[in-house]
Design an enzyme around this catalytic site. Sequence first.
Site, mmCIF file in Angstrom:
data_model
loop_
_atom_site.group_PDB
_atom_site.id
_atom_site.type_symbol
_atom_site.label_atom_id
_atom_site.label_comp_id
_atom_site.label_asym_id
_atom_site.label_seq_id
_atom_site.Cartn_x
_atom_site.Cartn_y
_atom_site.Cartn_z
ATOM 1 N N HIS A 76 41.045 31.445 44.001
ATOM 2 C CA HIS A 76 41.450 30.900 45.292
ATOM 3 C C HIS A 76 41.722 29.402 45.195
ATOM 4 O O HIS A 76 40.965 28.669 44.553
ATOM 5 C CB HIS A 76 40.359 31.134 46.342
ATOM 6 C CG HIS A 76 40.215 32.562 46.737
ATOM 7 N ND1 HIS A 76 39.037 33.103 47.205
ATOM 8 C CD2 HIS A 76 41.114 33.592 46.734
ATOM 9 C CE1 HIS A 76 39.208 34.388 47.473
ATOM 10 N NE2 HIS A 76 40.456 34.703 47.192
ATOM 11 N N ARG A 82 42.567 41.087 41.612
ATOM 12 C CA ARG A 82 43.483 41.742 42.553
ATOM 13 C C ARG A 82 44.134 42.935 41.865
ATOM 14 O O ARG A 82 44.297 42.948 40.641
ATOM 15 C CB ARG A 82 44.566 40.770 43.016
ATOM 16 C CG ARG A 82 44.040 39.493 43.682
ATOM 17 C CD ARG A 82 45.195 38.568 44.023
ATOM 18 N NE ARG A 82 44.772 37.348 44.698
ATOM 19 C CZ ARG A 82 44.516 36.189 44.098
ATOM 20 N NH1 ARG A 82 44.642 36.094 42.773
ATOM 21 N NH2 ARG A 82 44.144 35.129 44.787
ATOM 22 N N LYS A 88 48.294 34.671 41.980
ATOM 23 C CA LYS A 88 49.363 34.264 42.885
ATOM 24 C C LYS A 88 49.968 32.949 42.418
ATOM 25 O O LYS A 88 49.264 32.070 41.929
ATOM 26 C CB LYS A 88 48.822 34.118 44.312
ATOM 27 C CG LYS A 88 48.424 35.441 44.949
ATOM 28 C CD LYS A 88 47.996 35.246 46.387
ATOM 29 C CE LYS A 88 47.679 36.579 47.048
ATOM 30 N NZ LYS A 88 47.276 36.404 48.457
ATOM 31 N N ARG A 124 36.916 43.742 45.150
ATOM 32 C CA ARG A 124 37.004 42.280 45.077
ATOM 33 C C ARG A 124 36.040 41.640 46.082
ATOM 34 O O ARG A 124 35.301 40.711 45.739
ATOM 35 C CB ARG A 124 38.451 41.868 45.364
ATOM 36 C CG ARG A 124 38.740 40.375 45.294
ATOM 37 C CD ARG A 124 40.258 40.195 45.358
ATOM 38 N NE ARG A 124 40.677 38.816 45.544
ATOM 39 C CZ ARG A 124 40.804 37.928 44.576
ATOM 40 N NH1 ARG A 124 40.482 38.272 43.332
ATOM 41 N NH2 ARG A 124 41.211 36.700 44.815
ATOM 42 N N HIS A 158 40.987 46.395 46.919
ATOM 43 C CA HIS A 158 40.544 45.085 47.416
ATOM 44 C C HIS A 158 39.065 45.097 47.814
ATOM 45 O O HIS A 158 38.408 44.056 47.830
ATOM 46 C CB HIS A 158 41.397 44.670 48.614
ATOM 47 C CG HIS A 158 41.491 43.193 48.790
ATOM 48 N ND1 HIS A 158 42.317 42.389 48.033
ATOM 49 C CD2 HIS A 158 40.832 42.355 49.618
ATOM 50 C CE1 HIS A 158 42.183 41.142 48.398
ATOM 51 N NE2 HIS A 158 41.289 41.087 49.356
ATOM 52 N N TYR A 166 35.971 36.108 52.053
ATOM 53 C CA TYR A 166 35.705 37.298 51.245
ATOM 54 C C TYR A 166 34.206 37.541 51.108
ATOM 55 O O TYR A 166 33.760 38.680 51.050
ATOM 56 C CB TYR A 166 36.288 37.135 49.840
ATOM 57 C CG TYR A 166 37.767 37.359 49.751
ATOM 58 C CD1 TYR A 166 38.282 38.512 49.183
ATOM 59 C CD2 TYR A 166 38.666 36.414 50.217
ATOM 60 C CE1 TYR A 166 39.649 38.725 49.087
ATOM 61 C CE2 TYR A 166 40.029 36.605 50.130
ATOM 62 C CZ TYR A 166 40.512 37.758 49.560
ATOM 63 O OH TYR A 166 41.864 37.957 49.476
#
Length: 331
Positions: free
Chosen positions: A305, A189, A213, A282, A279, A314
């Site tokens: 994830h 990211r 995250k 990615r 992005h 994705y």
Amino acid sequence: MKTKLISDIQNNMKPFLNQGQYLKLTKTLLNLFKDIEIIEKKETFDLNDLNSNKKLLNLFLSAKHVEGRSKKTISYYKSTVEKMMDNIKKRVDNITTDDLRSYLTDFRKKRNSSKITIDNLRRIFSSFFSWLEDEDYILKNPVRRIHRVKSGRVVKDVLTDESLEILRDSCEEIRDLAMVELLSSTGIRVGELVNLNINDINFYERECVVFGKGESERIVYFDAKTKIHLMKYLESRSDDNPALFVSFKKPYLRLGINGVETRIRKLGKKANVGRVHPHKFRRTMATLAIDKGMPIEQVQKLLGHVQIDTTMQYAMVNQNNVKIAHRKFIC
């Protein structure tokens, strides 16, 4: 809590009672409260004051912070719920399902928002009112009867091999080339990219540690081409900033998310590649990995994830390969 309450009553009445009356009061209180459970009341809010909405929202945001939500996510929650409350102008305990449905309908009409955007708002409202219900601030979550907004699956485009080569050729600065190579090779990211330090890079193993995250840590890997360009970029620098990517001019500050996004967009326009953003690299990496046979669980690990369903969103299967497979197995 019960003992404290009895003690407070005793202390308040003691100046007005003789010894016998005091003992009688104590015995009476013990008998009265014997089968009663007393729970300490939460912070009180003036139900006639709309400011209580703001106080409850702040408590909700604090709870999300404790759960590990990022500052960006918490800020999005805050602005989304505040706009809703400012529009409806009711105390949260009086907000109904119809109020929220009307708000979402008006929001979509005024802004021509997509179904995905409206469903994101619904999920945030559901999280907020579910928390209020769990914490006994409201009796029932009004979002419970608002169902998920169904939307068609949009196949988002990825960068082709040709587009990537054109982007590389358009990089006049070694920093930009190193940045493009790292994004396309690792699929990290943009927020993870700007937080990287030089000492996070292991050139021998061609890997680096990133913090995703929820402050989760993972290792990602890059190819030999990325290694060469990264080393050339670091050799060209004369500053002592620990950040992996810094600005061109003094005082050579760490690049931020906006800086990277702006630079990548300019490179895309210069190369006439179309809409390019961090992005997209990615998504391209995830699609390419699955297209070449990497197990989805390993792609999930690389992307960081928690849910594999997110990885599947994705990773779009190459349509040309579907055509070839159909001819091979069906025709």
